[in-house]
Design a protein around this motif. Sequence first.
Motif: not given
Length: 250
Positions: A14-27
């Motif tokens: 549910n978190f992955l389907n509904n979340g907004q991750f634009d502000e996060l950076q994955f390295k």
Amino acid sequence: MDIEGFTEYHELINFLNNGQFDELQFKEEKIELAESKPVYLPEGFRNISLGDSQLAKSIRGYIKKRGFSLEKFSRYGIGYGTSGSTYGYLIIPFYYKGQLRYYNARNVIGKGPRYNNPDKDITGLGKQFIIFNHDALEMYRSVFICEGALNALTIGDRAIATMGKAISAFQVNELLKSQCERFIILLDPDAKEYAINLAFKLVAYKKVKVVFLPDGKDVNDLGRSQTLKLVYATRYQSYQELISIRNSLK
């Protein structure tokens, strides 16, 4: 799940389907592996079965006191230092596919630091790039993970040692990409959180069993038979069960 504190997979979905991750950076984590250099046993090294001096007798007495077979140690190429900076040290070679890559020198007699392992300048590798009995990862479906080489030797051919409780990213990667299917984690009693953290890194890909040892006792202190009793009394753990175990430690 770990970062967000979820205990159920559906919460994660549910978190992955509904979340907004634009502000996060994955390295991507990058691991720099230094080029290994030819390694030689220290000057004055002698196989554990050789020598009639008082030094030789004392080293062999120490081995027997710890419950080990001299014949087995001799076959493994384990020995002791007779001169220089490793005088009075038990020396345990680390082989990768028959090639010497490192050695562990443990003080048994006399003064000096507890360990006198080769410097990175000599081997080209720090201990974070070393696993004792690495070949077991490709030979057995079930492997025991210990901290020190003597603990791994107590268990036998199916045990490896990570040279400390803090497992490096490189070592974890070696475990994950190996042919081994099941890991039994036997870190020392003061490393319970490290053991659980290692299990979290493995459990999505391998079957994992974390076995807690009695306080003040490592694998060698307990001995092989008592350690295996604890292993057989502990079942393999799921991600949710590891969450519960970790919470019980707080």
